[in-house]
Design a protein around this motif. Sequence first.
Motif, PDB file in Angstrom:
ATOM      1  N   MET A   1      40.168  45.161  48.196  1.00  0.00           N
ATOM      2  CA  MET A   1      41.601  45.181  48.474  1.00  0.00           C
ATOM      3  C   MET A   1      42.203  43.786  48.326  1.00  0.00           C
ATOM      4  SD  MET A   1      43.608  47.517  48.928  1.00  0.00           S
ATOM      5  CE  MET A   1      43.845  49.215  49.300  1.00  0.00           C
ATOM      6  N   GLY A   2      41.448  42.787  48.769  1.00  0.00           N
ATOM      7  CA  GLY A   2      41.919  41.405  48.696  1.00  0.00           C
ATOM      8  C   GLY A   2      42.220  41.012  47.259  1.00  0.00           C
ATOM      9  N   LEU A   3      41.302  41.328  46.357  1.00  0.00           N
ATOM     10  CA  LEU A   3      41.531  40.999  44.950  1.00  0.00           C
ATOM     11  C   LEU A   3      42.716  41.800  44.406  1.00  0.00           C
ATOM     12  CD1 LEU A   3      40.706  39.551  42.346  1.00  0.00           C
ATOM     13  CD2 LEU A   3      39.137  41.436  41.879  1.00  0.00           C
ATOM     14  N   GLY A   4      42.780  43.081  44.817  1.00  0.00           N
ATOM     15  CA  GLY A   4      43.890  43.922  44.366  1.00  0.00           C
ATOM     16  C   GLY A   4      45.232  43.338  44.789  1.00  0.00           C
ATOM     17  N   ASN A   5      45.309  42.894  46.038  1.00  0.00           N
ATOM     18  CA  ASN A   5      46.563  42.315  46.532  1.00  0.00           C
ATOM     19  C   ASN A   5      46.903  41.014  45.815  1.00  0.00           C
ATOM     20  OD1 ASN A   5      47.495  44.208  48.455  1.00  0.00           O
ATOM     21  ND2 ASN A   5      45.840  43.572  49.843  1.00  0.00           N
ATOM     22  N   ALA A   6      45.869  40.208  45.549  1.00  0.00           N
ATOM     23  CA  ALA A   6      46.112  38.948  44.848  1.00  0.00           C
ATOM     24  C   ALA A   6      46.662  39.235  43.455  1.00  0.00           C
ATOM     25  CB  ALA A   6      44.815  38.138  44.763  1.00  0.00           C
ATOM     26  N   LEU A   7      46.123  40.247  42.794  1.00  0.00           N
ATOM     27  CA  LEU A   7      46.629  40.608  41.467  1.00  0.00           C
ATOM     28  C   LEU A   7      48.074  41.091  41.554  1.00  0.00           C
ATOM     29  CD1 LEU A   7      43.527  42.366  39.874  1.00  0.00           C
ATOM     30  CD2 LEU A   7      44.698  40.326  38.998  1.00  0.00           C
ATOM     31  N   ALA A   8      48.348  41.926  42.563  1.00  0.00           N
ATOM     32  CA  ALA A   8      49.704  42.450  42.700  1.00  0.00           C
ATOM     33  C   ALA A   8      50.705  41.303  42.880  1.00  0.00           C
ATOM     34  CB  ALA A   8      49.773  43.418  43.874  1.00  0.00           C
ATOM     35  N   ARG A   9      50.291  40.258  43.631  1.00  0.00           N
ATOM     36  CA  ARG A   9      51.196  39.112  43.838  1.00  0.00           C
ATOM     37  C   ARG A   9      51.369  38.286  42.575  1.00  0.00           C
ATOM     38  NH1 ARG A   9      48.418  38.833  48.779  1.00  0.00           N
ATOM     39  NH2 ARG A   9      47.011  37.247  47.941  1.00  0.00           N
TER      40      ARG A   9
ATOM     41  N   PRO B   1      48.112  40.908  25.626  1.00  0.00           N
ATOM     42  CA  PRO B   1      48.215  39.476  25.949  1.00  0.00           C
ATOM     43  C   PRO B   1      48.703  39.261  27.386  1.00  0.00           C
ATOM     44  CG  PRO B   1      49.309  39.958  23.861  1.00  0.00           C
ATOM     45  CD  PRO B   1      48.896  41.271  24.451  1.00  0.00           C
ATOM     46  N   ALA B   2      49.632  40.102  27.819  1.00  0.00           N
ATOM     47  CA  ALA B   2      50.137  39.954  29.186  1.00  0.00           C
ATOM     48  C   ALA B   2      49.032  40.248  30.202  1.00  0.00           C
ATOM     49  CB  ALA B   2      51.335  40.884  29.402  1.00  0.00           C
ATOM     50  N   LEU B   3      48.231  41.271  29.937  1.00  0.00           N
ATOM     51  CA  LEU B   3      47.130  41.592  30.845  1.00  0.00           C
ATOM     52  C   LEU B   3      46.142  40.437  30.911  1.00  0.00           C
ATOM     53  CD1 LEU B   3      46.307  45.307  29.883  1.00  0.00           C
ATOM     54  CD2 LEU B   3      47.201  44.517  32.076  1.00  0.00           C
ATOM     55  N   ARG B   4      45.856  39.857  29.741  1.00  0.00           N
ATOM     56  CA  ARG B   4      44.887  38.766  29.693  1.00  0.00           C
ATOM     57  C   ARG B   4      45.377  37.592  30.534  1.00  0.00           C
ATOM     58  NH1 ARG B   4      44.583  39.287  24.302  1.00  0.00           N
ATOM     59  NH2 ARG B   4      43.046  40.941  24.097  1.00  0.00           N
TER      60      ARG B   4
ATOM     61  N   ARG C   1      33.547  43.710  40.981  1.00  0.00           N
ATOM     62  CA  ARG C   1      33.659  44.036  39.563  1.00  0.00           C
ATOM     63  C   ARG C   1      35.054  44.532  39.266  1.00  0.00           C
ATOM     64  NH1 ARG C   1      28.881  48.000  39.522  1.00  0.00           N
ATOM     65  NH2 ARG C   1      27.416  46.666  40.619  1.00  0.00           N
ATOM     66  N   LEU C   2      35.521  44.188  38.071  1.00  0.00           N
ATOM     67  CA  LEU C   2      36.841  44.640  37.675  1.00  0.00           C
ATOM     68  C   LEU C   2      36.746  45.219  36.273  1.00  0.00           C
ATOM     69  CD1 LEU C   2      40.218  42.911  38.127  1.00  0.00           C
ATOM     70  CD2 LEU C   2      39.496  43.507  35.824  1.00  0.00           C
ATOM     71  N   SER C   3      37.296  46.396  36.077  1.00  0.00           N
ATOM     72  CA  SER C   3      37.323  46.930  34.721  1.00  0.00           C
ATOM     73  C   SER C   3      38.740  47.329  34.353  1.00  0.00           C
ATOM     74  CB  SER C   3      36.370  48.111  34.581  1.00  0.00           C
ATOM     75  OG  SER C   3      36.919  49.235  35.226  1.00  0.00           O
ATOM     76  N   VAL C   4      39.052  47.137  33.082  1.00  0.00           N
ATOM     77  CA  VAL C   4      40.376  47.454  32.573  1.00  0.00           C
ATOM     78  C   VAL C   4      40.237  48.629  31.626  1.00  0.00           C
ATOM     79  CG1 VAL C   4      42.379  46.585  31.320  1.00  0.00           C
ATOM     80  CG2 VAL C   4      40.951  45.012  32.648  1.00  0.00           C
ATOM     81  N   ASP C   5      41.038  49.632  31.840  1.00  0.00           N
ATOM     82  CA  ASP C   5      40.997  50.814  30.988  1.00  0.00           C
ATOM     83  C   ASP C   5      42.364  50.982  30.327  1.00  0.00           C
ATOM     84  OD1 ASP C   5      40.559  53.210  29.780  1.00  0.00           O
ATOM     85  OD2 ASP C   5      40.032  54.313  31.605  1.00  0.00           O
TER      86      ASP C   5
ATOM     87  N   ARG D   1      44.694  34.658  35.960  1.00  0.00           N
ATOM     88  CA  ARG D   1      45.275  33.900  37.074  1.00  0.00           C
ATOM     89  C   ARG D   1      44.550  34.115  38.392  1.00  0.00           C
ATOM     90  NH1 ARG D   1      51.645  33.446  36.191  1.00  0.00           N
ATOM     91  NH2 ARG D   1      51.513  33.017  33.977  1.00  0.00           N
ATOM     92  N   VAL D   2      43.779  35.164  38.484  1.00  0.00           N
ATOM     93  CA  VAL D   2      43.118  35.473  39.756  1.00  0.00           C
ATOM     94  C   VAL D   2      41.605  35.470  39.546  1.00  0.00           C
ATOM     95  CG1 VAL D   2      42.954  37.132  41.639  1.00  0.00           C
ATOM     96  CG2 VAL D   2      45.101  36.894  40.374  1.00  0.00           C
ATOM     97  N   PRO D   3      40.922  34.497  40.112  1.00  0.00           N
ATOM     98  CA  PRO D   3      39.472  34.432  39.896  1.00  0.00           C
ATOM     99  C   PRO D   3      38.756  35.570  40.629  1.00  0.00           C
ATOM    100  CG  PRO D   3      40.181  32.740  41.453  1.00  0.00           C
ATOM    101  CD  PRO D   3      41.427  33.416  40.961  1.00  0.00           C
TER     102      PRO D   3
END
Length: 735
Positions: free
Chosen positions: A657-665, A708-711, A724-728, A716-718
């Motif tokens: 959740m922490g990583l998810g919130n950091a990404l959302a910010r 490019p925007a996703l990349r 693990r993070l996956s992009v679909d 920005r968030v280590p």
Amino acid sequence: MSGAVTFQDFYDEGARVAVQTTQPLDRVLTYRAPEGGCWQGAFVEVPLGPRKVLGVVWGPGEGGFDAAKLRSVIRVLDVPPMRGEMAEFLARVGDYTLTPMNHMLRLATRAPGLTNPPSMRKIYRLGHGEPDRMTDARARVLDVLEEHGGLAFTLGELAEMAGVSTSVVKGLVKKGAVAEEESPRDLPFPRLDPSAPGKALSEDQARAAEVLRTGIEAGTFGATLLRGVTGSGKTECYLEAVAATLAKGRQALVLLPEIALTSEFLKRIEERFGARPAEWHSGVTMTERRRVWRMVAEGGAQVVVGARSALYLPFRDIGLIVVDEEHDSSYKQDEGVLYSARDMAVLRGSINGAQVVLASATPSLETWANAEAGKYQRVDLTTRFGEAVMPEMRSIDMREEALPGNRWISPSLAGAVRARVENGEQALLFLNRRGYAPVTICRACGNQIGCDHCDARMVEHRFLKRLVCHQCGETKPIPEVCPSCEAEGRLAPVGPGVERLAEEVAEVFPDARVAVLSSDLFASARALKAQIELIAGGGADIIIGTQIVAKGHNFPLLTLVGVIDADLGLQGSDLRAAERTFQLIRQVAGRAGRGAVRGTALLQTFQPEHPVIRAILSGDEEGFWKAEADERRHAGVPPYGRMAGIVISAPDLDAAMGLGNALARAEAPLLNIGAQVFGPAPAPIARVRGRHRVRLLVKAPKAAPLQPALRDWLARVPIKGDIRLSVDIDPQSFY
Ligand code: ADP
Ligand code: ZN
């Protein structure tokens, strides 16, 4: 890398070259070209620390390193260098799916033993002698050889496939029943003859074949939707395109959604072109894979029939890619590199100047929309070949049927089944649920037995005598006492699976011969195939099947299809729920009446007025697609908008959740292209294999530069620790 790269450069001995490896590194490595030099694209072995690893010469090396410290390429492999088109294809798939090049290269080199030098080896095929006595083990060896019609195996492969020790094979060699030969590795495949005439085509078919042939003659890229109900003769049409491709000296690839369909298809190719094509899927032996890979590259294989990963084979000159049953969800790879083989087939065709044929009775909305927009050509086969016509479709309103609990076959459906069976015809009962019962509940405390590692209920499989988690595959014995309240003998199954339906059928039709078709009931593709052949030959009266029956098998005696729960796929919030239900039920219904007798399809439903059910019954496919397209356009979702699903998983929910919130910010780069971020939220299946799962969903306008925007966003968030993070990109499932 871009399309401008030319792979024609040669590097003299000692020159610096950049090598892309399959190792988890985020850059190319610099080496010196080996003795004799090497071509751009050469497959090479290079030293990496103490190891030797596989790589491809990717371009000129950088000059910044101390020349004296550079190591040399160990050797150039004896296979044709990677072609520029292939390098471009890998780069573009990688860009599109946000996959690093080392992973892409792994997809492109899935042939074991590529680094082995060519040599002779012993192979085994069917001999002419008779064994003095036949044992079970010996019979199995001969069965394997007979089934693979003339193919040869290594000793180890043959023994493994037959489930015997190598001494059994050796014994058969002594008796001459198995022939042992010295053979060079990797022989070319027998030539296919495109000049042999095909079947006399109907008017519809001839028109469609002409469209496809014209594309092949032009030798340029083009995509065509070939639409026609099951049995309308699509395969015959695209075989004409295959013939035209071979006549031009180019190669053809036919992708099928299901391994079980390949052997029937290989036979058709053999009948038409006089020889078997190359085969590529997970059931193909390692030796054969290596042979296919090399022969495709050298031009010793003209046609490949295979699964989605065949797209990454190093074709020397591919002129045609057919994606049969293009709507099938198995074309989306959902582990590792997440790509849609249908979309990537179109990309590969565009890079290689190849024609792409997308064949289906019920195309995906994506493909339908591309045809509407004029990006793809579209040809329709409007009637079934020969006498067969689409079945008559009716609903059975379950609100009006007197049906006790724990029963699923309504009196109306039972009556229809009885009439067909008494007439010597077959009936199919379709239920898309494996196992005995989807839920096991404790009647004392209400507890539902769940998986220990996943947020999913365990499914009872009575045939296996176990509970199975359909998420992670974990199984456990069916407990005697409730794991929660310890009450004894109070656990009860709730809801039907195909195994339970089979019990009901046995009670209602005690004299009928019943066959169940469900992928998990067969230990091998071979056993499944045997069951399919048994049914096709009339060895069963009533067939009970999961979605596996929707995939192109031909049952000539089948005249009635009963859909046990037509509402099943309509629940849930998946944006493709309507599309999938429509496709699946139309496909299953299409199984009825392929012979001379008109079929009937009966849909059991509690909501006969639901628009999707009505569209299925009316057969107004264009109307359905238009309505569905309107809805998606309004919602700005695919194919009229773009989406990316992000799944974060971690042993610890807070970390995920922490990583998810950091990404959302950190959403700024996405806002800049007009995209929106939803979440983080626990995924619908919030825990799998002990890992907590959190999702974010990115929605973007159709023309936005999403990747490019996703990349930029993700950089920005280590990501720390065991997260693990996956992009679909273009997700198909949302679990
Ligand atoms: P689809 O791919 O649309 O399901 P197929 O090409 O498999 O349809 O055709 C269905 C059946 O009809 C097959 O058994 C095929 O051999 C037969 N068939 C199709 N077209 C012809 C034709 N022109 N002449 C003879 N038989 C045909
Ligand atoms: Zn599980």
